[in-house]
Design an enzyme around this catalytic site. Structure first.
Site, PDB file in Angstrom:
ATOM      1  N   ARG A 246     134.182  56.162 119.191  1.00 17.36           N
ATOM      2  CA  ARG A 246     134.630  56.527 117.841  1.00 17.36           C
ATOM      3  C   ARG A 246     136.123  56.823 117.819  1.00 17.36           C
ATOM      4  O   ARG A 246     136.577  57.723 117.101  1.00 17.36           O
ATOM      5  CB  ARG A 246     133.836  57.729 117.307  1.00 17.36           C
TER       6      ARG A 246
ATOM      7  N   ARG B  89     137.854  59.863 111.614  1.00 15.68           N
ATOM      8  CA  ARG B  89     138.387  60.916 110.759  1.00 15.68           C
ATOM      9  C   ARG B  89     139.282  61.935 111.443  1.00 15.68           C
ATOM     10  O   ARG B  89     139.954  62.721 110.785  1.00 15.68           O
ATOM     11  CB  ARG B  89     137.235  61.645 110.057  1.00 15.68           C
TER      12      ARG B  89
ATOM     13  N   ARG C  96     141.013  56.346 103.891  1.00 17.83           N
ATOM     14  CA  ARG C  96     139.708  56.609 103.281  1.00 17.83           C
ATOM     15  C   ARG C  96     139.805  57.269 101.907  1.00 17.83           C
ATOM     16  O   ARG C  96     138.823  57.266 101.162  1.00 17.83           O
ATOM     17  CB  ARG C  96     138.851  57.444 104.232  1.00 17.83           C
TER      18      ARG C  96
ATOM     19  N   ASP D  62     129.929  49.641 111.921  1.00 15.91           N
ATOM     20  CA  ASP D  62     128.942  50.708 112.095  1.00 15.91           C
ATOM     21  C   ASP D  62     127.612  50.122 112.534  1.00 15.91           C
ATOM     22  O   ASP D  62     127.299  48.976 112.194  1.00 15.91           O
ATOM     23  CB  ASP D  62     128.758  51.495 110.799  1.00 15.91           C
TER      24      ASP D  62
ATOM     25  N   TYR E 227     116.546  55.796 112.518  1.00 18.67           N
ATOM     26  CA  TYR E 227     117.282  55.960 111.261  1.00 18.67           C
ATOM     27  C   TYR E 227     116.481  55.432 110.087  1.00 18.67           C
ATOM     28  O   TYR E 227     116.346  56.082 109.052  1.00 18.67           O
ATOM     29  CB  TYR E 227     118.612  55.196 111.300  1.00 18.67           C
TER      30      TYR E 227
HETATM   31  O1  CP3 Z   1     134.189  53.713 117.889  1.00 21.46           O
HETATM   32  C1  CP3 Z   1     134.866  53.236 116.936  1.00 21.46           C
HETATM   33  O2  CP3 Z   1     136.023  53.580 116.696  1.00 21.46           O
HETATM   34  C2  CP3 Z   1     134.248  52.095 116.148  1.00 21.46           C
HETATM   35  C3  CP3 Z   1     133.579  52.500 114.991  1.00 21.46           C
HETATM   36  C4  CP3 Z   1     132.190  53.127 114.985  1.00 21.46           C
HETATM   37  C5  CP3 Z   1     131.738  53.847 113.855  1.00 21.46           C
HETATM   38  N1  CP3 Z   1     130.430  54.134 114.025  1.00 21.46           N
HETATM   39  C6  CP3 Z   1     132.572  54.173 112.678  1.00 21.46           C
HETATM   40  C7  CP3 Z   1     132.131  55.225 111.751  1.00 21.46           C
HETATM   41  C8  CP3 Z   1     131.123  53.072 115.890  1.00 21.46           C
HETATM   42  C9  CP3 Z   1     131.084  52.488 117.282  1.00 21.46           C
HETATM   43  C10 CP3 Z   1     130.022  53.708 115.266  1.00 21.46           C
HETATM   44  C11 CP3 Z   1     128.688  53.797 115.886  1.00 21.46           C
HETATM   45  C12 CP3 Z   1     127.685  54.658 115.232  1.00 21.46           C
HETATM   46  N2  CP3 Z   1     127.429  54.822 113.910  1.00 21.46           N
HETATM   47  C13 CP3 Z   1     126.723  55.385 115.951  1.00 21.46           C
HETATM   48  C14 CP3 Z   1     126.579  55.380 117.442  1.00 21.46           C
HETATM   49  C15 CP3 Z   1     127.551  56.309 118.077  1.00 21.46           C
HETATM   50  C16 CP3 Z   1     127.198  57.736 117.931  1.00 21.46           C
HETATM   51  O3  CP3 Z   1     128.070  58.490 117.456  1.00 21.46           O
HETATM   52  O4  CP3 Z   1     126.111  58.119 118.308  1.00 21.46           O
HETATM   53  C17 CP3 Z   1     125.908  56.043 115.017  1.00 21.46           C
HETATM   54  C18 CP3 Z   1     124.751  56.966 115.315  1.00 21.46           C
HETATM   55  C19 CP3 Z   1     126.369  55.680 113.716  1.00 21.46           C
HETATM   56  C20 CP3 Z   1     125.781  56.065 112.404  1.00 21.46           C
HETATM   57  C21 CP3 Z   1     126.750  56.796 111.578  1.00 21.46           C
HETATM   58  N3  CP3 Z   1     127.794  56.210 110.919  1.00 21.46           N
HETATM   59  C22 CP3 Z   1     126.767  58.185 111.280  1.00 21.46           C
HETATM   60  C23 CP3 Z   1     125.795  59.196 111.816  1.00 21.46           C
HETATM   61  C24 CP3 Z   1     127.840  58.406 110.430  1.00 21.46           C
HETATM   62  C25 CP3 Z   1     128.202  59.673 109.704  1.00 21.46           C
HETATM   63  C26 CP3 Z   1     128.562  60.769 110.599  1.00 21.46           C
HETATM   64  C27 CP3 Z   1     130.003  60.674 111.004  1.00 21.46           C
HETATM   65  O5  CP3 Z   1     130.309  60.876 112.171  1.00 21.46           O
HETATM   66  O6  CP3 Z   1     130.813  60.448 110.108  1.00 21.46           O
HETATM   67  C28 CP3 Z   1     128.503  57.166 110.252  1.00 21.46           C
HETATM   68  C29 CP3 Z   1     129.736  56.909 109.499  1.00 21.46           C
HETATM   69  C30 CP3 Z   1     130.903  56.454 110.315  1.00 21.46           C
HETATM   70  N4  CP3 Z   1     130.872  55.420 111.225  1.00 21.46           N
HETATM   71  C31 CP3 Z   1     132.231  56.943 110.253  1.00 21.46           C
HETATM   72  C32 CP3 Z   1     132.999  56.182 111.136  1.00 21.46           C
HETATM   73  C33 CP3 Z   1     134.477  56.272 111.370  1.00 21.46           C
HETATM   74  C34 CP3 Z   1     132.731  58.028 109.320  1.00 21.46           C
HETATM   75  C35 CP3 Z   1     132.824  57.433 107.976  1.00 21.46           C
HETATM   76  C36 CP3 Z   1     133.863  58.112 107.117  1.00 21.46           C
HETATM   77  O7  CP3 Z   1     133.555  59.112 106.479  1.00 21.46           O
HETATM   78  O8  CP3 Z   1     135.003  57.590 107.096  1.00 21.46           O
END
Ligand code: CP3
Length: 341
Positions: free
Chosen positions: A24, A28, A37, A73, A149
């Site tokens: 990640r 944010r 965003r 994502d 999920y």
């Molecule tokens: O790693 C990176 O920089 C690439 C981008 C990436 C995102 N999500 C961007 C994202 C990757 C590799 C993921 C994987 C992901 N997404 C996982 C597996 C990794 C982990 O953390 O366990 C999971 C479970 C998700 C599902 C998901 N997407 C959740 C639970 C959330 C909300 C919670 C959170 O951390 O914001 C998201 C949204 C998300 N995916 C954001 C980002 C940058 C935040 C969105 C925002 O508000 O801008």
């Protein structure tokens, strides 16, 4: 692209320093990301290749990491699978109509056209490759994490609904997992075809299972994915929450096993055997401590890996929004300097 330490480590070749990237790494915790965003929704960001490229490349440039990961994502694949979802601003992802019944699983296509239906991800990969001088990682969610999920309807503490379906109707569970696995394999292969030089499968929530349930309900499906991937592209198999699962995860597949901080690197490697790489595993919370404490924790991880070929430094899970880019950069610099031969 010059010889990459990240890809060398994926192949367990000796490297002149330990490569690092951060799960990640675009997100944010970066002020530039938060500013972007304000203007575009998360889903729009994912679906606009130039913007996905911009945030992917910015993370690599700011941090000095040894690999990029395409901005996307794990839930995006649910769209071609016809499982409706949205990203809410305060509660994370939400599934409109959680999967609970056979009729819903029947409505999920058995195959998807990944390259076509998720073409914006492939376009983002192609655009990003032109801008990046380190390898680009493609990724997907693993079948268990995506299934939980889709069944729970969002994040969960106990995964009771997912387990209820898994334990209550094994036939339906397997039918759902098989559809997910087919789609995930096609999606990862499409990303590799678009140019991704490595892939990571995120099984973020699998740690809620016992080893025997993992073997029965998950391993065959996850293995089916790894068996389909081209052997010359390194694959990372990441899971959190339960180090007891690592040997079974290795059986399922992956050139590198991604581990969290609940076990030391040397103990994990002792359980896994040395015919596989290990990625990890600093507690993301250490980034919130002082730089001095953070560096000490990073050094502990490096000491535990003891310079063995096949170690890729990472956090044990994604970087938290509370972390700062400066502290993340300090981590990358420390890992590079402290591991330099
Ligand atoms: O790693 C990176 O920089 C690439 C981008 C990436 C995102 N999500 C961007 C994202 C990757 C590799 C993921 C994987 C992901 N997404 C996982 C597996 C990794 C982990 O953390 O366990 C999971 C479970 C998700 C599902 C998901 N997407 C959740 C639970 C959330 C909300 C919670 C959170 O951390 O914001 C998201 C949204 C998300 N995916 C954001 C980002 C940058 C935040 C969105 C925002 O508000 O801008």
């Amino acid at each position: 692209m010059p010889m990459s330490v990240f890809l060398q480590a994926c192949r367990r070749e000796p490297t002149s320093y330990t490569p690092i990237w951060i799960m990640r790494q675009a997100g944010r915790y970066q002020p530039e990301y938060r500013a972007l965003r304000e203007k575009v929704s998360f889903i729009e960001l994912c679906k606009t290749p130039d913007l996905a490229c911009e945030v992917t490349v910015r993370a690599v440039d700011q941090l000095g990491v040894d690999a990029g990961i395409i901005f996307a994502d794990i839930l995006l694949i649910l769209e071609p699978l016809r499982i409706g979802f949205e990203f809410t601003d305060d509660h994370g992802p939400r599934i409109m109509d959680p999967i609970r019944e056979a009729a819903q699983v029947d409505g999920i296509p058995e195959r998807i056209d990944a390259a076509g239906s998720l073409s914006y991800v492939m376009d983002a990969i192609r655009t990003t490759l032109k801008e990046l001088d380190v390898p680009l990682i493609g990724f997907a969610g693993a079948p268990f994490t995506l299934a939980s999920y889709a069944i729970e309807g969002g994040g969960s503490k106990n995964y009771y609904e997912a387990k209820k379906l898994m334990l209550g109707d094994e036939g339906l569970w397997n039918a759902f997992m098989a559809r997910l696995s087919n789609a995930i394999a096609d999606y990862l292969i499409a990303q590799i075809d678009a140019g991704a030089q490595a892939v990571q499968l995120f099984d973020s929530w699998v740690g809620c299972l016992s080893p025997s349930d993992y073997r029965r309900y998950v391993l065959p499906h996850t293995k089916a994915i790894f068996d389909k991937l081209p052997k010359n592209t390194p694959a990372i198999h990441f899971g959190t929450g339960n180090p007891e699962l690592y040997p079974a995860m290795k059986e399922a597949g992956g050139d590198v096993i991604g581990i969290d901080w609940r076990i030391s690197i040397d103990e994990a490697w002792a359980r896994l055997g040395d015919d596989v790489g290990v990625q990890g595993n600093m507690d993301p919370a250490a980034l919130l401590a002082s730089t001095e404490v953070m560096r000490a924790r990073a050094s502990e991880v490096l000491d535990s890996a003891a310079g063995r070929p096949g170690h890729i430094f990472n956090l044990g899970h994604g970087i938290m929004p509370q972390a700062t880019p400066a502290q993340a950069r300090a981590l990358v610099d420390h890992v590079h300097e402290a591991s330099q031969l």
